[in-house]
Design an enzyme around this catalytic site. Sequence first.
Site: not given
Ligand code: PAF
Length: 286
Positions: A31-32, A35, A38, A62, A152, A178, A189
Site C-alpha cells: 500500500m506504499g 520503509h 517493504h 480492507q 502481518d 524488520v 502507520r
Molecule cells: O500488507 C499490505 O500492505 C496489504 O494488506 C496488501 C497485502 C498490499 C493488500 O492490500
Amino acid sequence: MMLEINTVKELREAIGPEKAKGKKIGFVPTMGYFHEGHLALMREAKNRAGIVVVSIFVNPTQFGPNEDLDKYPRDLERDRGLAEGAGVDILFVPSAAEMYPDGYATYVEVAGDIADVLCGRSRPGHFRGVATIVAKLLNIVMPDAAFFGEKDWQQLVVIKRMVHDINMDVEIVGIPTVREADGLAMSSRNAYLNPKEREAALILSRALRLAHDIVKGGERDAARLSKALQGYIRAEKHVELEYLEVCDPESLAPVDKIAADTLVAVAAKIGKARLIDNTIIHVGGS
Ligand code: PAF
C-alpha cells in the site's frame, strides 16, 4: 530503468514478453509509503526472480468505515525512488476505478476462524478485502512467487490458505519483520505517532521479548504467560491494548500449553495509530 504502469492491460503487456523469455516473476503487493520492511521484500524478490513487480494500491475494501483509508500515508514520489533503488523493474500503481470498476461484485473470503480471530475480530471484513485484492493482483501479475511481511502474520496465514484452497499456482514467501534499532516493528502507520507515543509504542516489542524470556525461564502455561504480558503492556498509559494472544502459528487457535512453536500476537491503539506485532517462540525442539 523502472517502468511505471497504471492499467491492468499495460501491465500484462509488459510482463507477458518477460515470461515468454523464461524470466521468473517476483511480486510484492504493497500500500506504499515504503520503509525498510517493504525494501526487504523487494530485495528478496530481486534475489529470487529475474523481474520484480511491486504494486502500490491503498485498497479501500480492507478498511472499515471508521478506519484510516483517507489518512493512510502516501508519498508516491519518494516510493518511486526507493523502489528503483531496490532494483524493482515494474511499479504498478492502479487507480481505485481500475481495480474496482463500476459494477464490481466479486469478493474472495477465507471462511472460518483464521480470518475471524485476532485482527479479524475488531476489523470485520478486513481479511475479505485483503483476500480479494491479493487474489486480483495475483491473477493480474501471475508471479512465480509473492512476498509478504511476517509482521502481518495473520494476513500471511489467510493468504496462504486462500492460495492453497483455490489452487493458485504461486509460492507465498513470508519475510521476517524488520525493526527499528530500538525494536519497534516497521510500519507505515508509525508515521501517525508523536514522539511520546513513539516511545510508548516500544512496549509492544518489549512485551514480545519478555515473552521469550518468560518461556526461557520455564513457563509453559499460555494463560499465565498471556496475563503477565497483558499486565506489562497495560502499565503503559498511552497504550490501549486490543489483544494479546498466545496461539498456534498456523491455525491461529489459542493454545493452553506452550509445547511447540507458538505465536504471540499483539494489537494496540497508541494515539491515532493501531499497531500490531508478533513473535514466534520456538520450544520443544521445533
Ligand atoms: O500488507 C499490505 O500492505 C496489504 O494488506 C496488501 C497485502 C498490499 C493488500 O492490500
